[in-house]
Motif scaffolding. Structure first.
Motif, PDB file in Angstrom:
ATOM      1  N   VAL A  23       0.824  -1.212   0.000  1.00 34.84           N
ATOM      2  CA  VAL A  23       0.000   0.000   0.000  1.00 34.84           C
ATOM      3  C   VAL A  23       0.857   1.259   0.000  1.00 34.84           C
ATOM      4  CG1 VAL A  23      -1.738   1.304   1.319  1.00 34.84           C
ATOM      5  CG2 VAL A  23      -1.958  -1.177   1.062  1.00 34.84           C
ATOM      6  N   PRO A  63      -2.942   4.194  -4.298  1.00 41.77           N
ATOM      7  CA  PRO A  63      -2.402   2.881  -3.936  1.00 41.77           C
ATOM      8  C   PRO A  63      -3.329   2.066  -3.051  1.00 41.77           C
ATOM      9  CG  PRO A  63      -1.183   4.626  -2.826  1.00 41.77           C
ATOM     10  CD  PRO A  63      -2.055   5.286  -3.841  1.00 41.77           C
ATOM     11  N   ASN A  97       3.875   0.187  -3.974  1.00 42.73           N
ATOM     12  CA  ASN A  97       2.744  -0.021  -4.866  1.00 42.73           C
ATOM     13  C   ASN A  97       3.148   0.319  -6.299  1.00 42.73           C
ATOM     14  OD1 ASN A  97      -0.005   0.995  -6.186  1.00 42.73           O
ATOM     15  ND2 ASN A  97      -0.525  -0.388  -4.509  1.00 42.73           N
ATOM     16  N   TYR A 126      -5.816   0.498  -5.430  1.00 42.65           N
ATOM     17  CA  TYR A 126      -5.214  -0.562  -6.247  1.00 42.65           C
ATOM     18  C   TYR A 126      -5.070  -1.847  -5.432  1.00 42.65           C
ATOM     19  CZ  TYR A 126      -2.150  -2.838  -9.630  1.00 42.65           C
ATOM     20  OH  TYR A 126      -1.604  -3.718 -10.539  1.00 42.65           O
ATOM     21  N   ALA A 127      -4.646  -1.706  -4.160  1.00 39.64           N
ATOM     22  CA  ALA A 127      -4.482  -2.890  -3.312  1.00 39.64           C
ATOM     23  C   ALA A 127      -5.826  -3.529  -2.978  1.00 39.64           C
ATOM     24  CB  ALA A 127      -3.741  -2.507  -2.035  1.00 39.64           C
TER      25      ALA A 127
END
Length: 397
Positions: free
Chosen positions: A153, A273, A158, A276-277
């Motif tokens: 993260v 980020p 990331n 995205y995670a």
């Protein structure tokens, strides 16, 4: 890894910190995609109560009975469980309905529950770099054994994770972590000797908690990220570089053996980020964020870190190369040094001096078990608390 269209149930370690608050704010925009089934917090009951009202988790964890009593008054109709003490984060991290655990507890506090999540077969989104700094070998080995994914993260890791997608890891020459440089990039060594806590907490780019903000000011944060990168991406210290990039637009880079360099760029906003995670391998439509405008951003600059003025970076490389329990000692000593600095019991320049002194006194042992690492952590904290920092540098000579 998973069906990206299925609603994801996740647990959150550190829900009232900056990453936790940002995560739940993002989730509120995508209620059809995510559900927070368990939250672990500390003592900020006002924030936790508001989160419980909005997200209705099955389970929450708080630091002590006083916090639990306060919380019950704030959410009298809560039908789920409220756990207290160290058992709480463990229960949150292993909640049976969570297929992802976002680890955002500050410092080494997140290690035990995060490792428990991995061993329980949960995919883990790591916003707590200290987990891999202290126990990278144990955690990554457990992740391989359980077949789970560690999703970084931190914006830098990331970025590297994204730049590696679809490429052959054997063709990576090096990774380059970018650093903002913190608030003291232009300060001379003499000026650094007199900086205040208020100045150190005034980060020019990111809004973060006090511990990570001080780490950014000393560049220890980047040193910890070097150690984290070693374990996340299975790459040795000699192939991890750091470059100062004050604009925080290029979040990190991967250089391949043919000379190609892939960089991930975005506006400096942790929502990207985190999203995205959470959604991996999908991406979320974050249309409400300000887009990256390169002409408006202007010139992007990159300079090598000044290792004389910011010795914490080399302390981290030293700990990584020593291996075993030394990274745990580095991390624990730094946590206490930052506590003492925030309490105005140390000067800014005494932070690396204290960490170095504790490392000098430690004989590293193999990182053979969690107990060994936790014992090294406790020893280092005790040593850092009792240190007079070489008796205040021999009474200033």
């Amino acid at each position: 890894m998973r069906d990206p269209l299925r609603r994801r149930s996740f647990a959150l370690l550190g829900s009232t910190g900056s990453v936790g608050v940002s995560t739940l704010a993002l989730v509120e925009r995508f209620p059809e995609r995510f559900r927070a089934v368990a939250l672990a917090a500390g003592r900020n009951m006002a924030v936790l109560a508001a989160q419980m009202h909005r997200h209705a988790p099955d389970l929450v964890s708080v630091a002590d009975e006083a916090s639990a009593a306060d919380l019950r008054q704030r959410v009298p109709g809560f039908a789920g469980r409220i756990l207290v003490g160290s058992a709480g984060p463990l229960a949150v991290a292993t909640h049976p309905e969570a297929d992802l655990v976002l680890s955002a507890l500050v410092g080494a506090l997140g290690l035990v529950p995060t490792l428990a999540a991995v061993r329980a077969g949960k995919h883990v989104a790591l916003a707590n770099k200290e987990v891999l700094v202290v126990a990278g070998e144990l955690v990554t080995q457990a992740a391989r054994e359980q077949g789970v994914t560690l999703l970084p993260v931190d914006s830098e890791h990331n970025a590297i994770f994204q730049a590696l997608q679809g490429h052959n890891r054997a063709e990576v020459r090096r990774i380059v972590l970018t650093a903002s440089g913190g608030p003291f990039l232009a300060r001379s060594a003499a000026e650094l000797a007199t900086v205040t806590v208020v100045e150190a907490l005034n980060h020019p780019t990111w809004k973060m908690g006090p511990k990570i903000t001080i780490d950014s000011a000393t560049l220890m944060n980047k040193g910890l990220e070097v150690i984290e990168a070693r374990w996340l991406f299975d790459i040795d210290a000699d192939h991890i570089d750091v470059v100062i990039h004050p604009q925080s637009i290029v979040h990190s880079m991967v250089e391949y053996i043919d000379g190609s360099v892939l960089a991930q760029m975005a506006v400096p906003d942790m929502t990207i980020p985190i999203g995205y995670a959470l959604a991996y391998p999908a991406r979320l439509p974050l249309d409400y964020l300000r887009p990256l405008d390169l002409p408006a951003a202007g010139t992007l600059t990159f300079v090598a870190p000044d290792r004389q003025r910011f010795p914490c970076l080399d302390l981290a490389y030293r700990a990584l190369r020593a291996g075993g329990t030394m990274p745990a000692v580095l991390n624990a000593a730094n946590e206490i040094a930052v506590e003492r600095f925030l309490a105005e019991d140390l000067t800014y320049c005494e932070i690396p001096a204290l960490v170095s002194a504790v490392m000098d006194a430690h004989e590293p042992a193999p990182a053979s078990s969690l107990d060994v690492l936790l014992a090294a952590d406790r020893w280092a904290r005790d040593a850092a608390r009792s240190s007079g920092v070489e008796e205040r540098a021999a009474a200033q000579r």
